[in-house]
Design a protein around this motif. Structure first.
Motif, PDB file in Angstrom:
ATOM      1  N   ALA A 135       0.833  -1.206   0.000  1.00  0.00           N
ATOM      2  CA  ALA A 135       0.000   0.000   0.000  1.00  0.00           C
ATOM      3  C   ALA A 135       0.867   1.256   0.000  1.00  0.00           C
ATOM      4  O   ALA A 135       0.549   2.252  -0.666  1.00  0.00           O
ATOM      5  CB  ALA A 135      -0.928   0.001   1.211  1.00  0.00           C
ATOM      6  N   PHE A 136       1.976   1.220   0.718  1.00  0.00           N
ATOM      7  CA  PHE A 136       2.929   2.335   0.763  1.00  0.00           C
ATOM      8  C   PHE A 136       3.552   2.573  -0.609  1.00  0.00           C
ATOM      9  O   PHE A 136       3.564   3.711  -1.117  1.00  0.00           O
ATOM     10  CB  PHE A 136       4.004   2.022   1.803  1.00  0.00           C
ATOM     11  N   LEU A 137       4.058   1.510  -1.234  1.00  0.00           N
ATOM     12  CA  LEU A 137       4.689   1.632  -2.546  1.00  0.00           C
ATOM     13  C   LEU A 137       3.684   2.086  -3.603  1.00  0.00           C
ATOM     14  O   LEU A 137       3.976   2.951  -4.428  1.00  0.00           O
ATOM     15  CB  LEU A 137       5.306   0.294  -2.960  1.00  0.00           C
ATOM     16  N   GLU A 138       2.498   1.498  -3.575  1.00  0.00           N
ATOM     17  CA  GLU A 138       1.465   1.823  -4.545  1.00  0.00           C
ATOM     18  C   GLU A 138       1.008   3.270  -4.393  1.00  0.00           C
ATOM     19  O   GLU A 138       0.815   3.983  -5.385  1.00  0.00           O
ATOM     20  CB  GLU A 138       0.292   0.861  -4.386  1.00  0.00           C
ATOM     21  N   ARG A 139       0.838   3.719  -3.166  1.00  0.00           N
ATOM     22  CA  ARG A 139       0.378   5.090  -2.929  1.00  0.00           C
ATOM     23  C   ARG A 139       1.401   6.099  -3.443  1.00  0.00           C
ATOM     24  O   ARG A 139       1.038   7.069  -4.122  1.00  0.00           O
ATOM     25  CB  ARG A 139       0.120   5.303  -1.436  1.00  0.00           C
ATOM     26  N   ALA A 140       2.658   5.894  -3.142  1.00  0.00           N
ATOM     27  CA  ALA A 140       3.690   6.815  -3.612  1.00  0.00           C
ATOM     28  C   ALA A 140       3.760   6.806  -5.132  1.00  0.00           C
ATOM     29  O   ALA A 140       3.833   7.866  -5.782  1.00  0.00           O
ATOM     30  CB  ALA A 140       5.041   6.441  -3.007  1.00  0.00           C
ATOM     31  N   HIS A 204       8.516  16.366  -2.676  1.00  0.00           N
ATOM     32  CA  HIS A 204       7.735  17.147  -1.713  1.00  0.00           C
ATOM     33  C   HIS A 204       6.257  16.765  -1.767  1.00  0.00           C
ATOM     34  O   HIS A 204       5.567  16.794  -0.738  1.00  0.00           O
ATOM     35  CB  HIS A 204       7.893  18.650  -1.977  1.00  0.00           C
ATOM     36  N   TYR A 205       5.781  16.419  -2.951  1.00  0.00           N
ATOM     37  CA  TYR A 205       4.367  16.071  -3.101  1.00  0.00           C
ATOM     38  C   TYR A 205       3.989  14.855  -2.258  1.00  0.00           C
ATOM     39  O   TYR A 205       2.903  14.785  -1.689  1.00  0.00           O
ATOM     40  CB  TYR A 205       4.069  15.808  -4.578  1.00  0.00           C
ATOM     41  N   ILE A 206       4.911  13.874  -2.160  1.00  0.00           N
ATOM     42  CA  ILE A 206       4.599  12.666  -1.377  1.00  0.00           C
ATOM     43  C   ILE A 206       5.067  12.753   0.076  1.00  0.00           C
ATOM     44  O   ILE A 206       4.769  11.863   0.870  1.00  0.00           O
ATOM     45  CB  ILE A 206       5.186  11.399  -2.025  1.00  0.00           C
ATOM     46  N   GLU A 207       5.786  13.816   0.431  1.00  0.00           N
ATOM     47  CA  GLU A 207       6.379  13.870   1.772  1.00  0.00           C
ATOM     48  C   GLU A 207       5.322  13.810   2.860  1.00  0.00           C
ATOM     49  O   GLU A 207       5.382  12.953   3.759  1.00  0.00           O
ATOM     50  CB  GLU A 207       7.233  15.142   1.908  1.00  0.00           C
ATOM     51  N   ARG A 209       1.972  13.447   2.286  1.00  0.00           N
ATOM     52  CA  ARG A 209       0.867  12.570   1.896  1.00  0.00           C
ATOM     53  C   ARG A 209       1.184  11.093   2.084  1.00  0.00           C
ATOM     54  O   ARG A 209       0.284  10.279   2.244  1.00  0.00           O
ATOM     55  CB  ARG A 209       0.489  12.844   0.437  1.00  0.00           C
ATOM     56  N   VAL A 210       2.483  10.731   2.051  1.00  0.00           N
ATOM     57  CA  VAL A 210       2.866   9.318   2.164  1.00  0.00           C
ATOM     58  C   VAL A 210       3.934   9.120   3.242  1.00  0.00           C
ATOM     59  O   VAL A 210       3.734   8.400   4.213  1.00  0.00           O
ATOM     60  CB  VAL A 210       3.381   8.762   0.815  1.00  0.00           C
ATOM     61  N   PRO A 349      -8.184   9.993  -3.699  1.00  0.00           N
ATOM     62  CA  PRO A 349      -7.751  11.365  -4.017  1.00  0.00           C
ATOM     63  C   PRO A 349      -6.649  11.827  -3.061  1.00  0.00           C
ATOM     64  O   PRO A 349      -6.632  11.460  -1.886  1.00  0.00           O
ATOM     65  CB  PRO A 349      -9.031  12.193  -3.813  1.00  0.00           C
ATOM     66  N   PRO A 350      -5.719  12.630  -3.549  1.00  0.00           N
ATOM     67  CA  PRO A 350      -4.652  13.141  -2.682  1.00  0.00           C
ATOM     68  C   PRO A 350      -5.186  14.167  -1.697  1.00  0.00           C
ATOM     69  O   PRO A 350      -6.180  14.852  -1.968  1.00  0.00           O
ATOM     70  CB  PRO A 350      -3.674  13.786  -3.661  1.00  0.00           C
ATOM     71  N   GLU A 351      -4.526  14.280  -0.573  1.00  0.00           N
ATOM     72  CA  GLU A 351      -4.872  15.319   0.382  1.00  0.00           C
ATOM     73  C   GLU A 351      -4.574  16.681  -0.246  1.00  0.00           C
ATOM     74  O   GLU A 351      -3.557  16.849  -0.925  1.00  0.00           O
ATOM     75  CB  GLU A 351      -4.080  15.152   1.677  1.00  0.00           C
TER      76      GLU A 351
END
Length: 402
Positions: A135-140, A204-207, A209-210, A349-351
């Motif tokens: 789930a971590f890898l997929e989300r990023a 920065h986009y995933i920092e 959020r993930v 959806p992303p935060e």
């Protein structure tokens, strides 16, 4: 100004522009200081103002935005489609260096996902642990694609229409940080500056959020397994490339994934290897063009891995590797394709929010793109695999999961 003098000024500017293009052709990794200085000024002005209001003014713009959203959603269903989409963008628009870099990194993401259902990691991790890591890898992987792919498509549409469309970036939730960068790229076509900016932006986009998300901190990044990754060498990012008919491996080892500065500098070094070493660049294109991404490590090491499990799993695990080869009579390690390992799942959806808070924080990332002194991993990879195998043997010997 007299006409003759004006012609001389125009001529000198053309000569300067041509010399800049020649310099960049000879050194594709050159971060031109004057372009960075211009961006710093633009970012400073952005940081002193609130977010500007955004509107789509024409029906054609509404249609284009809807089309890009649909294309992004269609390709964001799994790692295989994302990886292919990045590769297709680079094929169409090779000035978008980041697309090839993203393709290479996304291949590694797929291999990391299938490792969770492969030969070794099911022996180290419980089912719920492997689910959390996936789930971590997929989300990023999905969030980076969701943010970056519309930017790439918008550039392609701008080229097609011969006019910049970057005023539409906010329609895709893209940070204000990227607007000056795309405007600069449209004028100057400096791929190194654009690629560096995309590396900075996406990390920065995933920092928040993930990487800093409470669930992923607890279930993945703060676990014993994640802490053991450097020791087991599970955090190597590989770039397979063909050289004189032989498949070789370039790449780097990321020591600290949860450090955003390290991830950005790692991305820059990887970019420098991929585009700064001609034989690796050409060899990577040869590999990418001849080997479709399946998610299985058999894509680049069919002598060691297989997509179809051969024989029943042996309990307890027995060593199979020595000096980069299988021991006599040993079966290849099981490495399934992604479609066999994990079902598709919807992308949440992303935060909301814009990470960009000021220029002083990002300017240091644009000072250089150094090629690392060591990046050949062909021989080291054999030692890496043996280290993982020893970790599995040790864990089974004491009957523990990480």
């Amino acid at each position: 100004m007299p006409l003759a003098a004006l012609r001389m000024v125009v001529s000198r500017r053309k000569e300067h522009a041509e010399s800049q293009r020649m310099a960049e052709a000879a050194d594709p990794l050159r971060l031109r200081p004057e372009l960075v200085a211009e961006l710093v000024g633009d970012w400073s002005r952005l940081s002193r103002t609130s977010a500007l209001p955004f509107q789509i003014h024409t029906e054609a713009e509404q249609t284009l935005v809807a089309h890009i959203h649909a294309a992004t959603k269609r390709c964001n269903r799994n790692n295989l489609l994302r990886t292919e989409a990045y590769g297709e963008v680079f094929t169409r628009t090779p000035e978008l260096h980041w697309a090839l870099l993203a393709h290479a990194v996304s291949r590694n993401g797929g291999w990391n996902m299938t490792d969770l259902q492969g030969e070794w990691l099911p022996r180290l991790l419980l089912d719920e642990q492997r689910e959390a890591v996936f789930a971590f890898l997929e989300r990023a992987n999905a969030l980076i694609f969701q943010d970056a792919y519309p930017q790439l498509l918008l550039y392609e549409e701008s080229v097609k229409l011969r006019r910049p469309l970057f005023h539409l970036l906010p329609a895709f939730g893209v940070s204000w940080f990227m607007r000056p960068v795309w405007d600069c790229f449209w004028k100057e076509r400096n791929s190194a500056v654009l690629t560096t900016a995309l590396i900075v932006n996406e990390q920065h986009y995933i920092e928040t959020r993930v990487v800093q998300h409470p669930y992923f901190r607890k279930e993945v990044l703060d676990t014993l397994f994640f802490g053991m990754q450097p020791l087991l060498q599970l955090n190597a990012l590989l770039i397979p490339y063909l050289a004189e008919g032989e498949l070789r491996l370039a790449g780097l080892v990321l020591e600290s994934f949860d450090n955003i500065h390290e991830r950005i500098e790692f991305g820059k070094r990887l970019y420098a290897v991929l585009f700064g070493i001609p034989r690796i660049h050409a060899g990577t294109l040869s590999f990418v063009g001849s080997v479709p991404h399946s998610g299985s490590r058999a894509d680049y090491a069919p002598h060691l891995f297989t997509k179809a499990r051969q024989g029943a799993p042996v309990e307890p695990y027995e060593a199979r590797l020595k000096a980069g080869s299988l021991l006599p009579g040993a079966h290849p390690m099981y490495s399934p394709g992604l479609e066999a390992a994990w079902p598709e799942r919807s992308v949440e959806p992303p935060e909301p929010g814009d990470w960009f808070q000021g220029v002083t924080y990002v300017e240091p990332f644009f000072r250089e793109l150094p090629i690392p002194p060591s990046f050949e991993l062909t021989e080291e990879y054999n030692l890496l695999l043996e280290r993982i195998e020893l970790g599995v043997l040790a864990a089974e010997h004491v009957n523990v999961k990480l």
